[in-house]
Design an enzyme around this catalytic site. Structure first.
Site, PDB file in Angstrom:
ATOM      1  N   TYR A 190       0.831  -1.211   0.000  1.00 27.21           N
ATOM      2  CA  TYR A 190       0.000   0.000   0.000  1.00 27.21           C
ATOM      3  C   TYR A 190       0.862   1.257   0.000  1.00 27.21           C
ATOM      4  CZ  TYR A 190      -3.354   3.542   1.138  1.00 27.21           C
ATOM      5  OH  TYR A 190      -4.130   4.667   1.079  1.00 27.21           O
ATOM      6  N   TRP A 202       1.278   5.593  -1.776  1.00 27.58           N
ATOM      7  CA  TRP A 202       1.030   6.571  -2.833  1.00 27.58           C
ATOM      8  C   TRP A 202       2.158   6.664  -3.842  1.00 27.58           C
ATOM      9  CZ3 TRP A 202      -2.433  10.990  -3.577  1.00 27.58           C
ATOM     10  CH2 TRP A 202      -3.680  10.765  -2.980  1.00 27.58           C
TER      11      TRP A 202
HETATM   12  P1  PGD Z   1       3.647   8.090   1.602  1.00 23.03           P
HETATM   13  O1  PGD Z   1       4.426   8.925   2.551  1.00 23.03           O
HETATM   14  O2  PGD Z   1       2.942   8.788   0.481  1.00 23.03           O
HETATM   15  O3  PGD Z   1       2.566   7.383   2.541  1.00 23.03           O
HETATM   16  O4  PGD Z   1       0.464   6.351   3.369  1.00 23.03           O
HETATM   17  P2  PGD Z   1       1.618   6.125   2.263  1.00 23.03           P
HETATM   18  O5  PGD Z   1       2.365   4.893   2.625  1.00 23.03           O
HETATM   19  O6  PGD Z   1       1.051   6.212   0.895  1.00 23.03           O
HETATM   20  O7  PGD Z   1       4.565   6.914   1.056  1.00 23.03           O
HETATM   21  C1  PGD Z   1       4.912   6.768  -0.281  1.00 23.03           C
HETATM   22  C2  PGD Z   1       6.352   6.245  -0.416  1.00 23.03           C
HETATM   23  O8  PGD Z   1       6.591   6.030  -1.795  1.00 23.03           O
HETATM   24  C3  PGD Z   1       7.415   7.208   0.061  1.00 23.03           C
HETATM   25  O9  PGD Z   1       8.304   6.546   0.922  1.00 23.03           O
HETATM   26  C4  PGD Z   1       8.143   7.618  -1.243  1.00 23.03           C
HETATM   27  O10 PGD Z   1       9.520   7.877  -1.059  1.00 23.03           O
HETATM   28  C5  PGD Z   1       7.953   6.376  -2.089  1.00 23.03           C
HETATM   29  N1  PGD Z   1       8.073   6.562  -3.534  1.00 23.03           N
HETATM   30  C6  PGD Z   1       7.814   7.661  -4.266  1.00 23.03           C
HETATM   31  N2  PGD Z   1       8.016   7.397  -5.578  1.00 23.03           N
HETATM   32  C7  PGD Z   1       8.407   6.108  -5.684  1.00 23.03           C
HETATM   33  C8  PGD Z   1       8.744   5.245  -6.781  1.00 23.03           C
HETATM   34  O11 PGD Z   1       8.689   5.597  -7.947  1.00 23.03           O
HETATM   35  N3  PGD Z   1       9.095   3.975  -6.505  1.00 23.03           N
HETATM   36  C9  PGD Z   1       9.138   3.517  -5.232  1.00 23.03           C
HETATM   37  N4  PGD Z   1       9.489   2.254  -5.063  1.00 23.03           N
HETATM   38  N5  PGD Z   1       8.832   4.307  -4.169  1.00 23.03           N
HETATM   39  C10 PGD Z   1       8.448   5.584  -4.391  1.00 23.03           C
HETATM   40  C11 PGD Z   1      -0.559   7.292   3.249  1.00 23.03           C
HETATM   41  C12 PGD Z   1      -1.759   6.902   4.177  1.00 23.03           C
HETATM   42  O12 PGD Z   1      -1.472   7.232   5.545  1.00 23.03           O
HETATM   43  C13 PGD Z   1      -3.012   7.559   3.787  1.00 23.03           C
HETATM   44  S1  PGD Z   1      -3.419   7.600   2.099  1.00 23.03           S
HETATM   45  C14 PGD Z   1      -3.910   8.018   4.691  1.00 23.03           C
HETATM   46  S2  PGD Z   1      -5.285   8.914   4.181  1.00 23.03           S
HETATM   47  C15 PGD Z   1      -3.807   7.741   6.133  1.00 23.03           C
HETATM   48  N6  PGD Z   1      -4.033   8.881   6.944  1.00 23.03           N
HETATM   49  C16 PGD Z   1      -3.733   8.843   8.262  1.00 23.03           C
HETATM   50  C17 PGD Z   1      -4.352   9.707   9.255  1.00 23.03           C
HETATM   51  O13 PGD Z   1      -5.240  10.527   8.950  1.00 23.03           O
HETATM   52  N7  PGD Z   1      -3.936   9.610  10.534  1.00 23.03           N
HETATM   53  C18 PGD Z   1      -3.022   8.722  10.916  1.00 23.03           C
HETATM   54  N8  PGD Z   1      -2.653   8.661  12.215  1.00 23.03           N
HETATM   55  N9  PGD Z   1      -2.436   7.897  10.019  1.00 23.03           N
HETATM   56  C19 PGD Z   1      -2.759   7.912   8.719  1.00 23.03           C
HETATM   57  N10 PGD Z   1      -2.137   7.068   7.827  1.00 23.03           N
HETATM   58  C20 PGD Z   1      -2.561   6.922   6.442  1.00 23.03           C
END
Ligand code: PGD
Length: 808
Positions: A118, A120
């Protein structure tokens, strides 16, 4: 396509939070500055995190393998996150890792691989990390996957039972132009937090929400923000009952403005039920609507009246729970009934325990008002939660990488990952079924960060110790990468060509490579292709194409389907589309978008000809299907259920502050936390936590102090900011500070000697505090938004933040 840009030139590119031109530094190795796309009226401040991100010291420069795993082989280990790393050459790492995939499949079967992955990741239709991993694992014979998202996990399960799929609610929400013209009262549970509207998964184009909301305000609509945090709707202020008490048509000039109702967190359902109670008791309910368009209104009404459980959901009853005065509840109900009213709920409300209920109770409230399907009236979900609801979407799907079919049927609701690791063979319920957790031996994660998104990180950390192997592909040494056995350095989007786009933006944009690949980083596609080759299915994975040929193939087949084969949704005309070379030259292509949308207008016009996709074809205020599931924590009609952690409960004696862990305003989730915009927001180098001045004074906390925030589950340090935009008793700490667990050996022993516990996040990640419990046995979704805590000033030595310093 692109040759990497020279120093002075700019190339078109896109992130989830906007389209821009990237100009490189003198050496052409990193982005020096970005210019927002000229078509974007409200560029996201998150663009400020991009310059310098490609060569930041936190990049993974070459493959790395945890020493214990490399030397002793796969197996459970408590050393994950603590061990050192070795850095063998790519080929050696890929050989050994391919052998490990083969071993796990041979010895335990494909369901022993967890590949939900999972996250983004970055924008891009082809290089989407999760799609790449899923395609790879499907060709390997399958994997245990996950369903639903952390964003809208409860919505995705409850809404199809009671009105329509979540995607319909968000993609086909009433557009802002219709709202500005027709809506008189906009009641928003959770406000309309514009900080979230910069983002949409896939690469945003324009950002029309700020202008849409401003137009609604300019038109004189009364906007009511029901939230513990006033700045969830800019300019909202507390007002007296007289503000709500207008009769007849609103005087738009005199009465315009936004009212703040500072509700006690987690009690919106009580308020919604009481609003229904007033409508019912005062004869303001639209009985004809309930009769024609709904099922179950009578059973729900019996509950609201207290006939079924002995508790009438009166304003006085609700006032004791939600601490909104009863007189205000009555005034609000009358206001809503007298005017064209939209009831909207942000996604944050369903990211809490029993998160299904606020969605359903708000639907019931809108149904009693009887305006669903009317222009500017009705029910909505997620205005202010993303750059999506209220926009004019394109009717056409966008090009995407085919992932193939997964032969493994094991799955988990996405937020049950720790449960799965802790209880192999244990059972869980989900949407009416009972399922068994598989025994996972190998976990692969690309483009996500559970040490950002998951709850109760201490528990997650311990659970990861039981794996044989944890593989992470990421450009950065994220906290997840630090806990991995095998770390594969991915490129960032800026190092590769791709196409970006979301349906809400109505645009397919060019993402041209701006810089060469950093150090030994490789595209996820190339990494997976090399593994597939070693595992004997290279051709099936690549189909003989390199990345550039794939992008051409995806674009050309998509164009062919839409233009020549005319495979378009009913009512849409086939568009004219240029060839890819022309798109590249122009930096993107605009797609025809839908006109003004009135959500559920067809259903309202003729519910027999246009039934809803619910079991009855109508709005379900009582669900026989959910009744059949017999879940104590998700009854068959909207219900007030006391959460485990809220300020009205027992737990508040010990943990008297309600922490709202919402989405950050300075980065997307945990991405680019080291960027300039994110770093500028830090206080004493830590994530800012906002407290009401009264709560701060009671604890001797001043602005800028380092504080310790704690629960039974864990603790973090954060930097205090005082703000009267919060309801007293409520504190706010956004998600996304990179998890940095205190380790005396790394951070120095002084803080430990002063009492700081090992594992305390010294940077301010709220998920060390949050409980890992599902919304209910229905959706089992993420509940990370709320947690009860206590806070104290931290007077001991303050450890450095080391989250961005690579372990090798
Ligand atoms: P990101 O920080 O976007 O968080 O959680 P998510 O795991 O999606 O992580 C994306 C990762 O992808 C980053 O480490 C980035 O470096 C890496 N990345 C970027 N580009 C690439 C690529 O091309 N290849 C690879 N292999 N990696 C790449 C998000 C999630 O968190 C979401 S959507 C929600 S809505 C939630 N919200 C909450 C909340 O409201 N409150 C709490 N306490 N916790 C939450 N967690 C949730």
């Amino acid at each position: 396509m692109t040759d990497v840009a020279g120093p002075a030139s700019g190339v078109p590119h896109a992130a989830h939070w906007g389209t821009y031109t990237a100009r490189t530094d003198r050496e052409g190795r990193d982005v020096a500055d970005v210019t927002p796309w000229s078509g974007d009226a409200a560029p996201s401040p998150l663009l400020g995190n991009i310059p310098g991100s490609v060569t930041h010291r936190s990049r993974v420069a070459r493959p790395a393998v945890r020493r214990g795993w490399w030397e002793d082989g796969p197996g459970p280990s408590s050393r994950r996150g603590r061990d050192s790393f070795v850095q063998p050459p790519w080929d050696e790492v890929l050989d050994v890792l391919a052998g490990e995939y083969a071993r796990v499949v041979r010895e335990f079967g494909n369901s022993a691989i967890y590949g939900g992955s999972y996250g983004w990741a970055s924008a891009g239709r082809f290089h989407h990390a999760q799609s790449q991993v899923h395609r790879f694992l499907n060709r390997l014979g399958g994997y245990t996957g996950s369903v639903n998202s952390y964003s809208t996990g409860a919505s995705e399960v409850i809404l199809p039972h009671v009105i329509a799929p979540e995607s319909v609610l968000t993609q086909l929400a009433t557009t802002w132009d219709v709202l500005a013209r027709e809506c008189e009262v906009f009641v928003c549970f959770g406000g309309v937090p514009l900080k979230n509207t910069g983002t949409d998964s896939g690469g945003s184009g324009p950002h029309p929400t700020p202008a849409g909301l401003a137009a609604l305000q300019d038109a004189g609509a009364r906007i009511v923000a029901i939230t513990p945090i006033a700045d969830d709707l800019g300019g909202a202020r507390e007002v007296g009952d007289d503000w709500f008490a207008g009769t007849g048509r609103l005087d738009r000039a005199a009465d315009a403005g936004a009212a703040w109702i500072p509700i006690r967190p987690g009690t919106d359902v009580a308020l919604m039920l009481a609003l229904v109670h007033v409508l019912d008791a005062e004869g303001l309910a639209d009985e004809a609507f309930l009769q024609r368009y709904c099922v179950g209104a009578e059973a729900f009404r019996a509950y609201v009246r207290g006939e079924s459980d002995g508790v009438a959901k009166t304003p006085e009853w609700a006032a004791r729970l939600c601490e909104v005065p009863a007189s205000r509840i009555v005034a609000l109900a009358r206001l809503m009934a007298a005017h064209r009213t939209t009831v909207t709920v942000t996604w944050s409300l369903q990211r809490t325990e029993h998160g299904e209920q606020p969605l359903w109770a708000a639907l019931a409230l809108a149904a009693f008002l009887g305006q669903i399907g009317l222009p500017g009236g009705g029910y909505a979900n997620g205005y202010g939660s993303m750059n999506k609801p209220g926009l004019h979407p394109t009717a056409f799907r966008l090009p995407s990488l085919p992932q193939g079919a997964n032969p493994v049927t094991d799955f988990i609701p996405v937020a049950r990952v720790t449960d799965m690791l802790e209880r192999p063979g244990g059972t869980f319920t989900y949407d009416g079924g009972t399922y068994t957790y598989p025994d996972i031996r190998l976990m692969v994660w690309a483009g996500g960060n559970p040490f950002h998104h998951h709850q109760d990180l201490g528990r997650l950390r311990r659970a990861l110790g039981g794996l044989d192997t944890l593989v992470v592909h990421d450009p950065y040494w994220t906290p997840l990468a630090r806990h991995a056995d095998v770390v594969l350095p991915s490129t960032t989007s800026l190092e590769r060509d791709d196409l970006a786009g979301t349906r809400a933006s109505g645009r397919l944009g060019v993402m041209a490579a701006a810089v060469p690949r950093h150090e030994q980083a490789r595209d996820d596609y190339d990494i997976l292709a090399a593994l597939a080759e070693r595992l004997g299915f290279g051709e099936a994975f690549t189909e003989g194409r390199d990345a550039r040929q794939w992008i051409e193939h995806l674009y050309d087949t998509w164009r062919e389907d839409l233009t020549r084969r005319r495979i378009v949704p009913p009512g849409a005309e086939a568009p004219t589309l240029p060839d890819l070379a022309q798109v590249w030259e122009a930096g993107g292509v605009e797609l025809p978008t839908m006109g003004p949308i009135v959500a559920f207008a067809d259903f309202r016009r003729d519910p027999s000809a246009h039934p809803l996709p619910t079991p009855s074809g109508r709005i379900e205020l009582f669900s026989d299907v959910i009744k059949g599931y017999d879940l104590p924590d998700c009854p068959p009609h909207p219900t007030w259920l006391e959460p485990t952690e809220w300020l009205g409960g027992e737990g508040a004696r010990r943990w008297p502050l309600h922490l709202v862990a919402n989405q950050p305003r300075t980065r997307l989730h945990s991405q680019l936390d080291h960027g300039a915009t994110s770093q500028a927001s830090k206080v004493a180098g830590r994530e800012p936590i906002r407290l009401h001045p009264v709560d701060a004074a009671a604890r001797g906390i001043g602005c800028g102090d380092v504080v310790r925030v704690f629960t039974d589950r864990g603790a973090c340090l954060a930097g205090a900011v005082l703000s009267d935009a919060l309801r007293p008793g409520v504190v706010q700490l956004s998600t996304g500070a990179w998890f940095d667990p205190y380790d005396p050996a790394r951070h120095g022993p002084e803080a430990g000697a002063a009492g700081l516990a090992e594992g305390t996040c010294v940077h301010g990640n709220p998920n060390v505090l949050t409980a890992d419990r599902g919304t209910s046995g229905l959706a089992q979704a993420c509940t990370g938004q709320h947690v009860l805590v206590e806070i104290e000033r931290w007077d001991g030595p303050v450890p450095p933040v080391l989250a961005f310093d690579p372990p090798v």
